[in-house]
Design a protein around this motif. Structure first.
Motif, PDB file in Angstrom:
ATOM      1  N   LEU B 245      13.661  -3.811   8.807  1.00 27.88           N
ATOM      2  CA  LEU B 245      12.575  -2.478   9.334  1.00 27.88           C
ATOM      3  C   LEU B 245      11.460  -2.700   8.332  1.00 27.88           C
ATOM      4  N   VAL B 246      10.788  -3.655   8.675  1.00 28.73           N
ATOM      5  CA  VAL B 246       8.967  -3.850   7.305  1.00 28.73           C
ATOM      6  C   VAL B 246       8.605  -2.457   7.921  1.00 28.73           C
ATOM      7  N   GLY B 247       8.056  -2.206   9.017  1.00 27.69           N
ATOM      8  CA  GLY B 247       6.783  -1.658   9.539  1.00 27.69           C
ATOM      9  C   GLY B 247       6.953  -0.079   8.845  1.00 27.69           C
ATOM     10  N   GLN B 248       8.387   0.269   8.956  1.00 26.50           N
ATOM     11  CA  GLN B 248       8.338   1.715   8.611  1.00 26.50           C
ATOM     12  C   GLN B 248       8.895   1.554   7.237  1.00 26.50           C
ATOM     13  N   GLU B 249       8.650   0.679   6.312  1.00 25.86           N
ATOM     14  CA  GLU B 249       8.239   0.750   5.058  1.00 25.86           C
ATOM     15  C   GLU B 249       7.211   0.782   4.354  1.00 25.86           C
ATOM     16  N   VAL B 250       6.486  -0.451   5.525  1.00 27.48           N
ATOM     17  CA  VAL B 250       4.416  -0.671   4.734  1.00 27.48           C
ATOM     18  C   VAL B 250       3.872   0.170   5.422  1.00 27.48           C
ATOM     19  N   TRP B 251       3.826   1.083   5.906  1.00 22.08           N
ATOM     20  CA  TRP B 251       3.245   1.711   6.738  1.00 22.08           C
ATOM     21  C   TRP B 251       2.796   3.448   5.822  1.00 22.08           C
ATOM     22  N   LYS B 252       4.209   3.416   4.741  1.00 26.39           N
ATOM     23  CA  LYS B 252       4.306   4.497   4.004  1.00 26.39           C
ATOM     24  C   LYS B 252       3.737   4.699   3.012  1.00 26.39           C
ATOM     25  N   THR B 253       2.932   2.434   2.040  1.00 23.60           N
ATOM     26  CA  THR B 253       2.818   2.426   1.408  1.00 23.60           C
ATOM     27  C   THR B 253       1.517   2.890   0.240  1.00 23.60           C
ATOM     28  N   LYS B 254       0.669   3.127  -0.118  1.00 21.85           N
ATOM     29  CA  LYS B 254      -0.578   3.939  -0.620  1.00 21.85           C
ATOM     30  C   LYS B 254      -1.538   2.247   0.205  1.00 21.85           C
ATOM     31  N   GLU B 255      -1.325   1.488  -0.330  1.00 19.14           N
ATOM     32  CA  GLU B 255      -1.803   0.114  -0.085  1.00 19.14           C
ATOM     33  C   GLU B 255      -2.379   0.620   1.339  1.00 19.14           C
ATOM     34  N   ALA B 256      -1.569   0.744   2.105  1.00 22.95           N
ATOM     35  CA  ALA B 256      -1.468   0.483   3.861  1.00 22.95           C
ATOM     36  C   ALA B 256      -2.466   1.847   4.135  1.00 22.95           C
ATOM     37  N   LYS B 257      -2.504   2.623   3.320  1.00 22.74           N
ATOM     38  CA  LYS B 257      -2.144   4.227   3.707  1.00 22.74           C
ATOM     39  C   LYS B 257      -3.976   4.501   3.286  1.00 22.74           C
ATOM     40  N   THR B 258      -4.854   3.498   1.685  1.00 24.79           N
ATOM     41  CA  THR B 258      -5.772   4.068   1.976  1.00 24.79           C
ATOM     42  C   THR B 258      -6.715   3.556   2.267  1.00 24.79           C
ATOM     43  N   PRO B 259      -8.048   4.724   2.566  1.00 25.25           N
ATOM     44  CA  PRO B 259      -9.102   3.964   3.259  1.00 25.25           C
ATOM     45  C   PRO B 259      -9.902   3.114   2.534  1.00 25.25           C
ATOM     46  N   ASP B 260     -10.333   2.075   2.997  1.00 26.81           N
ATOM     47  CA  ASP B 260     -11.239   1.550   2.302  1.00 26.81           C
ATOM     48  C   ASP B 260     -12.146   1.703   1.443  1.00 26.81           C
ATOM     49  N   THR B 261     -12.150   0.525   0.127  1.00 26.20           N
ATOM     50  CA  THR B 261     -12.323   1.408  -1.179  1.00 26.20           C
ATOM     51  C   THR B 261     -13.383   0.017  -1.302  1.00 26.20           C
ATOM     52  N   PRO B 262     -14.379   0.150  -2.296  1.00 23.95           N
ATOM     53  CA  PRO B 262     -14.645  -1.292  -3.680  1.00 23.95           C
ATOM     54  C   PRO B 262     -13.983  -2.359  -3.873  1.00 23.95           C
ATOM     55  N   GLU B 263     -12.896  -1.246  -4.631  1.00 23.01           N
ATOM     56  CA  GLU B 263     -11.639  -2.180  -5.330  1.00 23.01           C
ATOM     57  C   GLU B 263     -11.091  -3.369  -4.238  1.00 23.01           C
ATOM     58  N   TRP B 264     -10.472  -2.406  -3.696  1.00 23.31           N
ATOM     59  CA  TRP B 264      -9.674  -3.167  -2.085  1.00 23.31           C
ATOM     60  C   TRP B 264      -9.836  -3.191  -1.171  1.00 23.31           C
ATOM     61  N   GLY B 265     -10.919  -3.123  -0.911  1.00 20.21           N
ATOM     62  CA  GLY B 265     -11.721  -3.477   0.280  1.00 20.21           C
ATOM     63  C   GLY B 265     -11.122  -2.919   1.694  1.00 20.21           C
TER      64      GLY B 265
END
Lengths: 264, 314
Positions: B245-265
């Motif tokens: 159950l990949v989607g339910q875990e991935v879409w609550k991570t900080k990496e998936a939820k943080t908007p565009d940033t210069p460091e993270w793209g």
């Protein structure tokens, strides 16, 4: 741990009588009981009272009756090559031959038979001179069996070396030698051959036999024992084998480990 | 110089499970070796990928993820068809409205939605409850009934609520997801308990619980790997196919939820990569069914699987 049920053997009175009367019921009863109790093979042996010339026919009958009652393969147990071959001929699935010794003429008889019928085989670490005194002599004979089995193309996973267990009340000094042999057989070849013992022999004519059998089984398992011809109708013995299996990390733990061991 | 390829000899194989009916039926499992080692054994079926459908418009999805399903978010049947258009092998309907903290919708309503989704697509249907054990135990048997004969996959059944869910699956010909909290021993025990109810082991799919990349993925990885080696060594109670159950875990991570940033793209690219990497890693551990959310992730994961299914040249 591969348990081989020892009970279908003419040495026991009920089986001896069953053979005499060609009554399949006692054989079937023990076949079913041992299957339910976690055996992976059923040893079948005509016993010493059947005349050599009758042994092939009796073995054929025993194998047939046993396999009518149980889906398990048999461990065809005899000192008579004709009886073993008669059993192999009617056997369904992958049988085990019990047994050859390190005597050349026996290896030349039984190893080709194992290859021909695709059967596993037990090799006793002894020869016409008898049972060796110590681990080193047992290992030397085991090595001869390993080399001969290899020459016949028998995979090491299908060769079971039996270091020969003697009764603890008359041959106490053999206990540690047997355990040491079990440990070292694994170094003889890669992949290593398997090991088996005739467990109940350790307690012949002793009081409290089940306790001795159970204790020895667990000790031998800790040394790497793969299989035992044993009294699987002793539920506590099977429980101890199952538990040792878990502790040795041979099987992934779950709360129903006693049950899963019997279901395998 | 010649190189000898070392081959492991396994004594057993994974169990095979078939889901759905008709032409779009899906079969997973049956392997005789570790993932994608074609030179060593048989890999009779590729891992498969499902996309999720919610029974109500998701509240916490980022806009770009919702945008992929624009126009169908309020209509689960249409949403499911969209998933199939995107190439999903299966559709996973998530019953969010039955959650006691949400609408606490009754079982009949969930059953109605599930039936509508099942009627809308030919691919096999997975139905996921809300995760509240008591509520799922009450709702999933009704859903099982409404989907009778469609050979769906229902879950998640846990050690607390498996009885009614498994009974519903047995009565209506479905398979069940057996879920355990990142614990191989509990996973095995639950499979035993379920088979004791007389559901064949081939009708169980294991949810080992997973963590996304960076959130404990290695725990899931080693558990799935250990299950697979156990299965290949003859442990039937760990030989069932594994659902991720990949989607339910991935879409609550900080990496998936943080908007565009210069460091993270760029967020969308990053989130999709997070979902793809999590799924691909766990497929390599021995997962069989990956449940994803973003259609781009599905595309990449399917591409990866297709490449991994090509036989090795040795």
């Amino acid at each position: 741990m591969i348990l081989i049920g020892e009970r279908i053997n003419g040495m026991f009175k009920d089986i001896r009588e069953a053979i005499l009367n060609r009554d399949p019921e006692p054989v079937k009863r023990h076949a079913v009981l041992q299957t339910q109790n976690g055996a992976r093979y059923l040893d079948v042996n005509t016993g010493p009272t059947v005349a050599p010339e009758d042994q092939p026919a009796v073995m054929e009958w025993l194998v047939k009756v046993t396999q009518e009652a149980s889906p398990l393969p048999c461990c065809i147990d005899s000192t008579n090559p004709d009886a073993i071959e008669a059993g192999l001929k009617v056997h369904r699935g992958k049988a085990m031959i019990n047994s050859t010794t390190a005597d050349q003429w026996k290896m030349d008889t039984y190893l080709p038979m194992a290859a021909k019928y695709g059967a596993a085989i037990i090799g006793l670490a002894m020869n016409e001179k008898g049972v060796p005194k110590d681990a080193n002599d047992r290992l030397a004979l085991a090595m001869e069996i390993v080399a001969n089995a290899d020459a016949h193309g028998i995979p090491m996973e299908e060769l079971y070396i039996d270091p020969l267990v003697l009764p603890v009340n008359v041959a106490q000094d053999h206990g540690p030698e047997v355990l040491e042999t079990i440990r070292q057989v694994k170094l003889l070849a890669s992949p290593a051959p398997r090991t088996v013992v005739g467990l109940s022999n350790v307690s012949q004519r002793c009081p409290n036999r089940p306790l001795i059998n159970r204790t020895f089984l667990v000790m031998a398992m800790a040394c790497g024992l793969d299989a035992a011809i044993a009294d699987v109708e002793d539920a506590e013995l099977v429980d101890m084998a199952a538990t040792a299996n878990i502790i040795l990390n041979k099987e992934i733990y779950c709360d129903s480990w006693l049950k899963t061991f019997r279901q395998r | 110089m010649t190189v000898t390829i070392a081959r492991e000899r396994w004594s057993s194989r994974c169990l095979e499970t078939t889901l759905g009916t008709g032409a779009r039926q899906v079969t997973v499992g049956g392997e005789t070796t570790l993932p994608f080692l074609h030179f060593e054994g048989e890999i009779p079926h590729p891992p498969v990928v499902a996309l999720e459908v919610f029974d109500a418009p998701p509240q916490e999805w980022p806009d770009f993820l919702s945008a992929a399903y624009e126009g169908v978010l309020g209509d689960p049947a249409a949403w499911a068809r969209k998933c199939v258009e995107y190439g999903a092998d299966l559709v996973a309907l998530r019953l969010t409205r039955i959650h006691p903290d949400s609408e606490n919708a009754p079982a009949e309503e969930a059953a109605r939605v599930a039936a509508a989704v099942a009627a809308a697509v030919e691919v096999p249907l997975i139905v996921l409850g809300c995760g509240v054990e008591e509520k799922d135990a009450a709702v999933l048997p009704e859903v099982a009934n409404a989907l009778a004969g469609k050979n769906c996959l229902l879950g998640c059944a846990t050690q607390e609520n498996y009885k009614s869910i498994v009974a519903g699956c047995i009565a209506n010909g479905h398979a069940v997801i057996a879920s355990s909290p990142l614990d191989i021993n509990l996973a095995k025990q639950l499979n035993i308990l379920i088979t004791e109810m007389n559901l064949e082991p081939e009708r169980i799919v294991i949810d080992p619980s997973i963590g996304a990349l960076g959130y404990g993925i290695e725990y899931a990885y080693s558990i799935i790997e250990r299950m697979r080696t156990g299965a290949l060594m003859g442990d039937r109670m760990l030989a069932m196919p594994v659902i991720l159950l990949v989607g339910q875990e991935v879409w609550k991570t900080k990496e998936a939820k943080t908007p565009d940033t210069p460091e993270w793209g760029e967020q969308e690219k990053r989130a999709v990569l997070w979902e793809v990497t999590t799924a691909a890693s766990l497929i390599h551990a021995g997962g069989h069914i990956a449940v994803l959310r973003h259609p781009e992730s599905l595309k990449y994961v399917k591409e990866h699987i297709a490449k991994m299914m090509q036989p090795q040249q040795y």
